[in-house]
Design a protein around this motif. Sequence first.
Motif, mmCIF file in Angstrom:
data_model
loop_
_atom_site.group_PDB
_atom_site.id
_atom_site.type_symbol
_atom_site.label_atom_id
_atom_site.label_comp_id
_atom_site.label_asym_id
_atom_site.label_seq_id
_atom_site.Cartn_x
_atom_site.Cartn_y
_atom_site.Cartn_z
ATOM 1 N N TYR A 1 0.872 -1.176 0.000
ATOM 2 C CA TYR A 1 0.000 0.000 0.000
ATOM 3 C C TYR A 1 0.912 1.229 0.000
ATOM 4 C CZ TYR A 1 -3.802 -3.197 1.073
ATOM 5 O OH TYR A 1 -4.718 -4.223 1.019
ATOM 6 N N THR B 1 1.488 -10.402 8.455
ATOM 7 C CA THR B 1 0.080 -10.284 8.802
ATOM 8 C C THR B 1 -0.668 -11.590 8.621
ATOM 9 O OG1 THR B 1 -1.858 -8.861 8.484
ATOM 10 C CG2 THR B 1 -0.717 -9.608 6.490
ATOM 11 N N LYS C 1 -9.930 -8.724 5.404
ATOM 12 C CA LYS C 1 -9.712 -8.189 6.753
ATOM 13 C C LYS C 1 -10.969 -7.517 7.305
ATOM 14 C CE LYS C 1 -4.677 -7.629 6.718
ATOM 15 N NZ LYS C 1 -4.356 -8.294 7.985
ATOM 16 N N ASN D 1 -4.683 -6.006 -3.313
ATOM 17 C CA ASN D 1 -4.925 -4.994 -2.285
ATOM 18 C C ASN D 1 -6.399 -4.938 -1.883
ATOM 19 O OD1 ASN D 1 -2.405 -4.285 -3.785
ATOM 20 N ND2 ASN D 1 -2.323 -2.651 -2.274
ATOM 21 N N CYS E 1 -4.317 -7.428 13.582
ATOM 22 C CA CYS E 1 -3.944 -7.176 12.187
ATOM 23 C C CYS E 1 -5.065 -6.426 11.481
ATOM 24 C CB CYS E 1 -3.672 -8.493 11.458
ATOM 25 S SG CYS E 1 -2.259 -9.425 12.081
ATOM 26 N N ARG E 2 -6.289 -6.830 11.758
ATOM 27 C CA ARG E 2 -7.438 -6.144 11.151
ATOM 28 C C ARG E 2 -7.533 -4.706 11.671
ATOM 29 N NH1 ARG E 2 -12.483 -10.389 10.624
ATOM 30 N NH2 ARG E 2 -11.363 -11.991 9.434
ATOM 31 N N MET F 1 -5.096 1.992 7.754
ATOM 32 C CA MET F 1 -4.238 2.103 6.580
ATOM 33 C C MET F 1 -4.235 3.524 6.014
ATOM 34 S SD MET F 1 -2.082 0.585 4.636
ATOM 35 C CE MET F 1 -2.372 -1.161 5.026
ATOM 36 N N TYR G 1 3.070 -5.766 3.026
ATOM 37 C CA TYR G 1 2.591 -6.954 3.720
ATOM 38 C C TYR G 1 3.353 -8.199 3.285
ATOM 39 C CZ TYR G 1 -1.633 -5.037 5.972
ATOM 40 O OH TYR G 1 -2.517 -4.360 6.783
ATOM 41 N N HIS H 1 -5.023 -2.678 9.912
ATOM 42 C CA HIS H 1 -5.400 -2.433 8.519
ATOM 43 C C HIS H 1 -6.471 -1.347 8.416
ATOM 44 C CE1 HIS H 1 -5.293 -3.641 4.294
ATOM 45 N NE2 HIS H 1 -6.595 -3.412 4.283
ATOM 46 N N ARG H 2 -7.342 -1.264 9.417
ATOM 47 C CA ARG H 2 -8.363 -0.211 9.401
ATOM 48 C C ARG H 2 -7.744 1.179 9.493
ATOM 49 N NH1 ARG H 2 -11.352 -3.996 12.637
ATOM 50 N NH2 ARG H 2 -10.779 -2.910 14.574
ATOM 51 N N THR I 1 -8.119 -6.118 1.753
ATOM 52 C CA THR I 1 -8.999 -5.240 2.527
ATOM 53 C C THR I 1 -10.353 -5.903 2.778
ATOM 54 O OG1 THR I 1 -7.921 -3.236 1.715
ATOM 55 C CG2 THR I 1 -10.173 -3.004 2.522
#
Length: 250
Positions: free
Chosen positions: A118, A132, A191, A184, A139-140, A146, A158, A143-144, A188
């Motif tokens: 990303y 991840t 996750k 990607n 991990c989630r 990001m 990743y 990612h939120r 998303t």
Amino acid sequence: MCKIVRQLSLFALLSLVFASVVGLPLNQSQRDTLLAQISAVRPDLQFEIIGPAPVAELYEVQVINGPVLYVSADGEYFFDGSLFRVEEGGFVDIAAKRLNAQRKKMLDAVDPQTMIIYTPQIQRRATITVFTDIDCGYCRKLHREMDELLSYGIEVRYLAYPRAGIGSDSYRKIATAWCADDPNATMTALKAGDSVAMNVCSDNPVAAHFALGGAMGVSGTPAIVLADGTLLPGYRPAAAFAELLGLATR
């Protein structure tokens, strides 16, 4: 047989650090003696001699898949834990510095095309590499964040580390991201808990990433490796990464 296991105090450690004579490399006979001595007590473990420690008469011995030990040449005494060098302005963890260099070398050898990356739309100011797992709650959570990470100019790379192992449901989920036409977006979606059809292609890099993580000392996720090889286990907020990387001001 190992006669004594000594846990050195910080004071004793610092005393050792001031020793100016570093141990000489062991010859083959000395190496065999040292390994035989410690292996006799723990035949279930594998040991590898790294070389002389940066203090007199001690040698660094790696327990395979375990810690680094500091062992006397005859193998009769050792301690585990951190060994620090006293430098102007603070203490330097010797083992961590060496491990950072090793991790950086391993990371530099990874083809970025095997990663899911990303990239910020603004100028890239820093890079973090994240081992991840789809089923990892933290991990989630990371990612939120990001968009916030990207807003600081942090590129997120990743690597796959399915904690349940190769062949598990977690493996199939994360391999699906790597095998997707749009990795990607699929990452998303997975996750976020969206329903995604499993698609495990034969040439996915997940097993290689998983092995790399093990070699780097990863034991859980998320595990973040900085550009210099520093390993940061566990979740941190995006703002904490920005501060750590000197990017707090956008």
